[in-house]
Scaffold this motif. Structure first.
Motif, PDB file in Angstrom:
ATOM      1  N   ARG A  56       0.804  37.961  41.157  1.00 40.91           N
ATOM      2  CA  ARG A  56      -0.077  39.056  41.537  1.00 40.91           C
ATOM      3  C   ARG A  56      -0.024  39.298  43.041  1.00 40.91           C
ATOM      4  O   ARG A  56       0.450  38.457  43.810  1.00 40.91           O
ATOM      5  N   ASN A  57      -0.546  40.460  43.451  1.00 37.97           N
ATOM      6  CA  ASN A  57      -0.736  40.709  44.878  1.00 37.97           C
ATOM      7  C   ASN A  57      -1.779  39.734  45.414  1.00 37.97           C
ATOM      8  O   ASN A  57      -2.599  39.201  44.661  1.00 37.97           O
ATOM      9  N   ASP A  58      -1.747  39.490  46.700  1.00 36.43           N
ATOM     10  CA  ASP A  58      -2.724  38.592  47.308  1.00 36.43           C
ATOM     11  C   ASP A  58      -4.139  39.115  47.080  1.00 36.43           C
ATOM     12  O   ASP A  58      -4.371  40.333  47.135  1.00 36.43           O
ATOM     13  N   PRO A  59      -5.088  38.216  46.825  1.00 38.73           N
ATOM     14  CA  PRO A  59      -6.476  38.666  46.609  1.00 38.73           C
ATOM     15  C   PRO A  59      -7.079  39.253  47.886  1.00 38.73           C
ATOM     16  O   PRO A  59      -6.646  38.947  48.996  1.00 38.73           O
ATOM     17  N   LYS A  60      -8.083  40.092  47.709  1.00 39.31           N
ATOM     18  CA  LYS A  60      -8.772  40.671  48.858  1.00 39.31           C
ATOM     19  C   LYS A  60      -9.548  39.576  49.600  1.00 39.31           C
ATOM     20  O   LYS A  60     -10.030  38.620  48.984  1.00 39.31           O
ATOM     21  N   PRO A  61      -9.672  39.690  50.922  1.00 37.76           N
ATOM     22  CA  PRO A  61     -10.472  38.711  51.680  1.00 37.76           C
ATOM     23  C   PRO A  61     -11.894  38.639  51.142  1.00 37.76           C
ATOM     24  O   PRO A  61     -12.454  39.641  50.674  1.00 37.76           O
ATOM     25  N   THR A  62     -12.465  37.450  51.177  1.00 37.34           N
ATOM     26  CA  THR A  62     -13.817  37.246  50.668  1.00 37.34           C
ATOM     27  C   THR A  62     -14.763  36.925  51.823  1.00 37.34           C
ATOM     28  O   THR A  62     -14.412  36.193  52.747  1.00 37.34           O
ATOM     29  N   LEU A  63     -15.963  37.459  51.756  1.00 40.66           N
ATOM     30  CA  LEU A  63     -16.956  37.298  52.817  1.00 40.66           C
ATOM     31  C   LEU A  63     -17.786  36.041  52.581  1.00 40.66           C
ATOM     32  O   LEU A  63     -18.337  35.834  51.491  1.00 40.66           O
ATOM     33  N   HIS A  64     -17.863  35.190  53.597  1.00 45.78           N
ATOM     34  CA  HIS A  64     -18.693  33.973  53.585  1.00 45.78           C
ATOM     35  C   HIS A  64     -18.294  32.985  52.479  1.00 45.78           C
ATOM     36  O   HIS A  64     -19.062  32.067  52.181  1.00 45.78           O
ATOM     37  N   ALA A  65     -17.169  33.155  51.848  1.00 45.58           N
ATOM     38  CA  ALA A  65     -16.765  32.254  50.768  1.00 45.58           C
ATOM     39  C   ALA A  65     -15.247  32.227  50.670  1.00 45.58           C
ATOM     40  O   ALA A  65     -14.565  33.123  51.169  1.00 45.58           O
ATOM     41  N   LEU A  66     -14.742  31.198  50.027  1.00 44.25           N
ATOM     42  CA  LEU A  66     -13.317  31.102  49.788  1.00 44.25           C
ATOM     43  C   LEU A  66     -12.949  31.846  48.510  1.00 44.25           C
ATOM     44  O   LEU A  66     -13.798  32.040  47.626  1.00 44.25           O
ATOM     45  N   PRO A  67     -11.685  32.262  48.371  1.00 45.52           N
ATOM     46  CA  PRO A  67     -11.234  32.772  47.079  1.00 45.52           C
ATOM     47  C   PRO A  67     -11.555  31.755  45.986  1.00 45.52           C
ATOM     48  O   PRO A  67     -11.579  30.545  46.228  1.00 45.52           O
ATOM     49  N   ALA A  68     -11.781  32.243  44.771  1.00 46.58           N
ATOM     50  CA  ALA A  68     -12.298  31.406  43.685  1.00 46.58           C
ATOM     51  C   ALA A  68     -11.485  30.144  43.452  1.00 46.58           C
ATOM     52  O   ALA A  68     -12.052  29.068  43.208  1.00 46.58           O
ATOM     53  N   PHE A  69     -10.164  30.234  43.522  1.00 46.78           N
ATOM     54  CA  PHE A  69      -9.337  29.062  43.239  1.00 46.78           C
ATOM     55  C   PHE A  69      -9.698  27.903  44.161  1.00 46.78           C
ATOM     56  O   PHE A  69      -9.796  26.751  43.729  1.00 46.78           O
ATOM     57  N   PHE A  70      -9.921  28.190  45.434  1.00 44.18           N
ATOM     58  CA  PHE A  70     -10.220  27.139  46.408  1.00 44.18           C
ATOM     59  C   PHE A  70     -11.699  26.764  46.395  1.00 44.18           C
ATOM     60  O   PHE A  70     -12.040  25.588  46.580  1.00 44.18           O
ATOM     61  N   ALA A  71     -12.573  27.728  46.172  1.00 41.82           N
ATOM     62  CA  ALA A  71     -14.004  27.430  46.116  1.00 41.82           C
ATOM     63  C   ALA A  71     -14.308  26.430  45.009  1.00 41.82           C
ATOM     64  O   ALA A  71     -15.187  25.571  45.145  1.00 41.82           O
ATOM     65  N   ASN A  72     -13.561  26.495  43.909  1.00 45.77           N
ATOM     66  CA  ASN A  72     -13.804  25.597  42.785  1.00 45.77           C
ATOM     67  C   ASN A  72     -13.290  24.183  43.020  1.00 45.77           C
ATOM     68  O   ASN A  72     -13.527  23.295  42.198  1.00 45.77           O
ATOM     69  N   MET A  73     -12.600  23.954  44.123  1.00 44.59           N
ATOM     70  CA  MET A  73     -12.155  22.602  44.463  1.00 44.59           C
ATOM     71  C   MET A  73     -13.220  21.828  45.235  1.00 44.59           C
ATOM     72  O   MET A  73     -13.076  20.619  45.452  1.00 44.59           O
ATOM     73  N   LEU A  74     -14.265  22.505  45.648  1.00 47.81           N
ATOM     74  CA  LEU A  74     -15.282  21.877  46.497  1.00 47.81           C
ATOM     75  C   LEU A  74     -16.423  21.310  45.667  1.00 47.81           C
ATOM     76  O   LEU A  74     -16.738  21.808  44.592  1.00 47.81           O
ATOM     77  N   PRO A  75     -17.071  20.258  46.175  1.00 51.82           N
ATOM     78  CA  PRO A  75     -18.247  19.722  45.488  1.00 51.82           C
ATOM     79  C   PRO A  75     -19.387  20.719  45.516  1.00 51.82           C
ATOM     80  O   PRO A  75     -19.414  21.640  46.346  1.00 51.82           O
ATOM     81  N   GLU A  76     -20.343  20.532  44.605  1.00 50.19           N
ATOM     82  CA  GLU A  76     -21.471  21.449  44.478  1.00 50.19           C
ATOM     83  C   GLU A  76     -22.797  20.710  44.601  1.00 50.19           C
ATOM     84  O   GLU A  76     -22.874  19.495  44.450  1.00 50.19           O
ATOM     85  N   GLU A  77     -23.835  21.477  44.872  1.00 48.81           N
ATOM     86  CA  GLU A  77     -25.225  21.030  44.853  1.00 48.81           C
ATOM     87  C   GLU A  77     -25.417  19.711  45.605  1.00 48.81           C
ATOM     88  O   GLU A  77     -25.064  19.595  46.759  1.00 48.81           O
ATOM     89  N   ARG A  78     -25.992  18.688  44.954  1.00 55.18           N
ATOM     90  CA  ARG A  78     -26.349  17.449  45.660  1.00 55.18           C
ATOM     91  C   ARG A  78     -25.122  16.763  46.245  1.00 55.18           C
ATOM     92  O   ARG A  78     -25.189  16.185  47.327  1.00 55.18           O
ATOM     93  N   LEU A  79     -24.006  16.813  45.523  1.00 51.46           N
ATOM     94  CA  LEU A  79     -22.793  16.178  46.040  1.00 51.46           C
ATOM     95  C   LEU A  79     -22.299  16.909  47.278  1.00 51.46           C
ATOM     96  O   LEU A  79     -21.863  16.286  48.248  1.00 51.46           O
ATOM     97  N   ARG A  80     -22.392  18.232  47.269  1.00 51.65           N
ATOM     98  CA  ARG A  80     -21.991  18.993  48.446  1.00 51.65           C
ATOM     99  C   ARG A  80     -22.920  18.701  49.617  1.00 51.65           C
ATOM    100  O   ARG A  80     -22.466  18.532  50.755  1.00 51.65           O
ATOM    101  N   GLU A  81     -24.221  18.662  49.351  1.00 53.64           N
ATOM    102  CA  GLU A  81     -25.182  18.367  50.412  1.00 53.64           C
ATOM    103  C   GLU A  81     -24.888  17.007  51.044  1.00 53.64           C
ATOM    104  O   GLU A  81     -24.963  16.847  52.269  1.00 53.64           O
TER     105      GLU A  81
END
Length: 416
Positions: free
Chosen positions: A64-89
């Motif tokens: 596919r073409n490159d995804p559009k830039p995202t504001l204050h967040a990473l593209p979904a593929f990379f955002a889903n690699m990060l910890p969430e909630e208490r683990l992220r905190e």
């Protein structure tokens, strides 16, 4: 030996993305806090490029073409690699002063050397985000394990001393240590038993064991749950012999959805259909078996991030990843239901054969094969669960609620 320049994660402006040792793209911070990802031209030119994400593939098999830039967040593929909630905190607190709370790019820059699967994300300028292990100022916990449970990547020590060591961002952790919950009694034991039951049903399940927190060397205070329960140790299936990386991605990544959409971004028939198309009919039916198991044991947390594909070998062919994050949630949440819609329904009691027929039609799977898979799982669970040795580690109050749910759902899923 020349030491690399040390840059704080919040100072990094560009990150190179590698799949194993192949550079596949770049993520850049742009003015206004936009994050832009672009695939590498050389990667696009490859005749059969190893799969980074099925979400990057077009319907005709190209990229596919490159995804559009995202504001204050990473593209979904990379955002889903990060910890969430208490683990992220906990991770942000551990990196206090270098990672701004809520800033995805900062956190990815800090953790990018040891992400789930075979993707690594490293500063473009060649700098490091922390001194090497043992050096002054080195940060101990630099690994990212997506999800919300308090967990860290660890390695078993060899020799007389034994024990377990937290890895220091080098990607060599062989196991995931899931720490006990202060709110839910017997959570580790619950999952341990359900993994054993999955294996008894012939499902692909990673090695696991229950250990004591005293077996660990130096748990960072941000990750210590203060619970006295057991720690569940699960062998990482995204790591091979000698720490080699094996690529994986979850279905939030596959569908291009941010972590916030893991409960409402798709339905179970979407996962089944994707497996049927991208992997095989056999993989889709195996997913049905695991789905019936989910309903039978009362697991209300099998959202999009708890199902994954894996890319072994040359990385060109996806397969259904082993079972993970399976436990019975109903002992703690009596009114819990399926995390995603199945045939238009979520309540466990609603999952009758009629609903499974609706599911099979929406998933474009043979109705007979789906119903037979459900019946087989009901029979197999009842043949193994009541005499499974691992039942003995589950607290009595938790076990009773699981037993009641299995009996009830056996009649719902297979009323004949």
């Amino acid at each position: 030996m020349i030491m690399p320049k040390i840059s704080a994660p919040n100072e990094i402006q560009s990150l190179d993305v590698f799949l194993h040792d192949l550079k596949v793209g770049t993520i850049v911070r742009t003015p206004g806090d936009f994050n832009a990802f672009s695939l590498e031209t050389e990667y696009r030119k490859l005749g059969k490029p190893p799969i980074v994400s099925l979400s990057f593939r077009s319907a005709n098999g190209g990229l596919r073409n490159d995804p559009k830039p995202t504001l204050h967040a990473l593209p979904a593929f990379f955002a889903n690699m990060l910890p969430e909630e208490r683990l992220r905190e906990a991770m942000e607190k551990h990196h206090a002063g270098k990672v701004r709370p809520g800033n995805d790019f900062d956190l990815l820059a800090a953790l990018g050397g040891d992400l789930p699967g075979a993707v690594r994300v490293l500063p473009t300028d060649g700098s490091a985000t922390s001194p090497p292990p043992g050096a002054a100022g080195a940060i101990q916990a630099r690994f990212s394990l997506a999800g919300v449970q308090m967990k860290l990547s660890v390695m078993k020590n060899t020799g007389k001393e034994g024990g377990l060591t937290l890895r220091i961002g080098d990607g060599q952790g062989q196991y995931i240590a899931k720490f006990p919950s202060t709110n839910h009694i017997g959570l580790s034991e619950n999952e341990f038993a359900m993994l054993a039951l999955s294996e008894a049903l012939g499902m692909e399940v990673p090695e696991r064991e229950l250990v004591d927190k005293s077996d660990f060397e130096g748990i960072p205070e941000e990750f210590n749950t203060l619970s006295t329960g057991k720690v569940l140790l699960v062998k990482r299936f995204d790591r091979g012999a000698k720490g080699t990386r094996i690529h994986i991605e979850d279905f939030a990544q596959i569908f291009g959805l941010p972590p916030s959409r893991k409960y409402d971004g798709a339905s179970y028939h979407d996962i089944a259909n994707a497996l049927n198309v991208a992997v095989s009919m056999e993989a889709a039916i195996e997913f049905v078996r695991r789905l019936a198991f989910t309903a039978l044991i009362g697991n209300g947390d099998m959202h999009l991030k708890n199902w994954s594909t894996i890319y072994p070998g040359d990385g060109l062919t996806p397969a259904l990843a082993p079972v993970y994050d399976v436990l019975s949630s109903v002992p703690y949440l009596p009114k819990d239901q399926m995390a995603l819609s199945l045939g238009g329904e979520k309540p466990f009691k609603a999952l009758t054969p009629i609903v499974w027929r609706k599911f099979s039609n929406r998933a474009r799977l043979p109705e007979k094969a789906v119903l037979l898979a459900v019946e087989e799982v009901v029979a197999s669970v009842n043949a193994h669960w009541w005499k499974l040795p691992e039942r003995g580690v589950v607290p009595t109050s938790v076990l009773q609620r699981i037993d009641d749910h299995v009996r009830m759902m056996s009649n719902v899923l297979n009323p004949d």
